[in-house]
Design a protein around this motif. Structure first.
Motif, PDB file in Angstrom:
ATOM      1  N   ASN A  62       1.005  -1.144   0.056  1.00 49.65           N
ATOM      2  CA  ASN A  62      -0.006  -0.157  -0.081  1.00 49.65           C
ATOM      3  C   ASN A  62       0.824   1.157   0.049  1.00 49.65           C
ATOM      4  N   TYR A  63       2.120   1.201  -0.560  1.00 50.15           N
ATOM      5  CA  TYR A  63       2.758   2.404  -0.587  1.00 50.15           C
ATOM      6  C   TYR A  63       2.132   3.334  -1.419  1.00 50.15           C
ATOM      7  N   PRO A  64       2.332   4.674  -1.140  1.00 57.63           N
ATOM      8  CA  PRO A  64       1.121   5.432  -2.006  1.00 57.63           C
ATOM      9  C   PRO A  64       1.813   6.181  -3.270  1.00 57.63           C
ATOM     10  N   ILE A  93      16.678   9.892  -3.562  1.00 59.10           N
ATOM     11  CA  ILE A  93      15.561   9.613  -4.230  1.00 59.10           C
ATOM     12  C   ILE A  93      15.620   8.015  -4.722  1.00 59.10           C
ATOM     13  N   ASP A  94      14.879   7.119  -4.432  1.00 59.54           N
ATOM     14  CA  ASP A  94      14.720   5.628  -4.587  1.00 59.54           C
ATOM     15  C   ASP A  94      13.627   5.419  -5.684  1.00 59.54           C
ATOM     16  N   VAL A  95      14.005   4.745  -6.591  1.00 55.17           N
ATOM     17  CA  VAL A  95      12.989   4.606  -7.967  1.00 55.17           C
ATOM     18  C   VAL A  95      13.226   2.840  -8.173  1.00 55.17           C
ATOM     19  N   GLY A 104      13.963  -3.380 -11.691  1.00 53.18           N
ATOM     20  CA  GLY A 104      15.115  -2.785 -11.508  1.00 53.18           C
ATOM     21  C   GLY A 104      15.060  -1.680 -10.325  1.00 53.18           C
ATOM     22  N   ASP A 105      15.938  -1.497  -9.600  1.00 49.77           N
ATOM     23  CA  ASP A 105      16.043  -0.638  -8.336  1.00 49.77           C
ATOM     24  C   ASP A 105      17.319   0.022  -8.129  1.00 49.77           C
ATOM     25  N   ALA A 106      16.969   1.277  -8.187  1.00 51.14           N
ATOM     26  CA  ALA A 106      18.147   2.119  -7.564  1.00 51.14           C
ATOM     27  C   ALA A 106      17.859   3.310  -6.891  1.00 51.14           C
ATOM     28  N   GLY A 167      20.067  -4.582   1.820  1.00 51.82           N
ATOM     29  CA  GLY A 167      19.990  -4.663   0.256  1.00 51.82           C
ATOM     30  C   GLY A 167      19.436  -6.071   0.225  1.00 51.82           C
ATOM     31  N   HIS A 168      19.198  -6.404  -1.127  1.00 47.05           N
ATOM     32  CA  HIS A 168      18.396  -7.632  -1.465  1.00 47.05           C
ATOM     33  C   HIS A 168      18.638  -8.272  -2.829  1.00 47.05           C
ATOM     34  N   GLY A 169      18.344  -9.546  -2.988  1.00 47.50           N
ATOM     35  CA  GLY A 169      18.299 -10.034  -4.285  1.00 47.50           C
ATOM     36  C   GLY A 169      17.105  -9.451  -5.212  1.00 47.50           C
ATOM     37  N   MET A 174      10.732  -8.048  -6.516  1.00 50.34           N
ATOM     38  CA  MET A 174      11.548  -6.875  -6.324  1.00 50.34           C
ATOM     39  C   MET A 174      12.650  -7.069  -5.057  1.00 50.34           C
ATOM     40  N   HIS A 175      11.914  -7.807  -3.894  1.00 48.36           N
ATOM     41  CA  HIS A 175      12.699  -8.287  -2.834  1.00 48.36           C
ATOM     42  C   HIS A 175      12.796  -9.808  -3.153  1.00 48.36           C
ATOM     43  N   GLU A 176      14.086 -10.606  -3.454  1.00 51.29           N
ATOM     44  CA  GLU A 176      14.169 -11.777  -3.409  1.00 51.29           C
ATOM     45  C   GLU A 176      15.468 -12.250  -2.498  1.00 51.29           C
ATOM     46  N   ILE A 200      22.204  -3.501  -4.018  1.00 49.30           N
ATOM     47  CA  ILE A 200      23.049  -3.274  -3.042  1.00 49.30           C
ATOM     48  C   ILE A 200      22.828  -1.942  -2.663  1.00 49.30           C
ATOM     49  N   GLU A 201      22.430  -1.614  -1.276  1.00 53.59           N
ATOM     50  CA  GLU A 201      21.975  -0.120  -0.964  1.00 53.59           C
ATOM     51  C   GLU A 201      22.348   0.277   0.501  1.00 53.59           C
ATOM     52  N   PRO A 202      23.609   0.662   0.403  1.00 56.84           N
ATOM     53  CA  PRO A 202      23.983   1.210   1.640  1.00 56.84           C
ATOM     54  C   PRO A 202      23.297   2.473   1.998  1.00 56.84           C
TER      55      PRO A 202
END
Ligand code: MF3
Ligand code: CO
Length: 248
Positions: A62-64, A93-95, A104-106, A167-169, A174-176, A200-202
């Motif tokens: 439910n993220y808006p 900013i996270d997309v 894809g996630d960055a 961080g995550h696979g 999106m999250h593995e 990878i997301e420090p």
């Protein structure tokens, strides 16, 4: 269970990830005092949909919104709204994008106009800690080698790594698996093999690592209200080493 990706799957993730990179590139150009985070969110959604893709975060638990916008002491998951950027702020900013079933996630942290030397150093150290983790991502290395690379670089620079988010696979979800903490001893966890893809997301705090969550139940802030920065790339491990997918 870690899902190793085929060449074909990595190509699909490359396409999704390029849209992510294009969104970050265009949003960076919009950043200036007076701009609302809602305007950034709207632009991101337009770019993603025009590319035939979907914003991965929108509706996730439910993220808006389509992106996360986290300002100053906000660590991650800030919700875009009518707040206006002001000179001296930093904004993460996270997309996330889904295209033809692959993600894809960055993320990146940007300066709004002129910022303090301390804020600039925080951004620099966080970006470099991600680079250190990517360098450590090699066939035969262990997952916690990446964690250790982030933590040791950050702490050598007198900042702290957030413990509560990892961080995550990434792939057809999106999250593995695996989870990838930004701290830990080296030489632990699974041995990395060709075809693993990691987000990878420090997340790095200028003060202490402790965080809390605002009453909106999303926005994570530093407990001591010090600044925080966040960089993220989706990275595939190929025969020739790590390939950053979230690049143009
Ligand atoms: N990049 C973040 C993550 O990997 C984005 C999740 S935000 C959410 O977890 F809104 F989608 F939850
Ligand atoms: Co992520």
């Amino acid at each position: 269970m870690i899902k190793i990706k085929s060449t074909r799957e990595i190509e699909a993730m490359r396409r999704a990830s390029r849209i992510v990179a294009e969104v970050l590139r265009q949003l960076e150009q919009m950043i200036r005092p007076g701009v609302t985070t809602a305007a950034l969110d709207k632009k991101a959604e337009q770019i993603i949909r025009k590319a035939g893709a979907e914003p991965a975060f929108l509706g996730y638990h439910n993220y808006p919104a389509s992106i996360c916008t986290s300002i100053n002491e906000e660590v991650v998951h800030g919700i875009p709204g009518l707040r206006r950027l002001k000179e001296g702020d930093i904004i993460s900013i996270d997309v996330g994008v889904r295209l033809k079933g692959y993600y894809g996630d960055a993320a990146a942290t940007f300066a709004v106009g002129g910022i303090s030397p301390a804020a600039a150093r925080l951004i620099d150290v966080t970006r470099r800690s991600l680079e250190e983790a990517i360098k450590a991502m090699q066939v035969g290395s262990r997952l916690s080698d990446l964690s250790h690379a982030v933590q040791s670089y950050v702490e050598a620079n007198k900042f702290s790594v957030v413990r509560n988010f990892v961080g995550h696979g990434i792939g057809a979800e999106m999250h593995e698996d695996p989870q990838l903490p930004n701290f830990g001893d080296p030489g632990r966890g699974p041995v990395l093999q060709q075809g693993i893809v990691l987000a990878i997301e420090p997340m790095v705090n200028a003060g202490g690592w402790e965080v809390e969550v605002l009453t909106d139940r999303w926005t994570v802030i530093t407990k001591d209200r010090g600044l925080s920065a966040h960089f993220e790339h989706t990275v595939a491990l190929g025969a020739a080493g790590p390939e950053i997918l979230t690049l143009l």
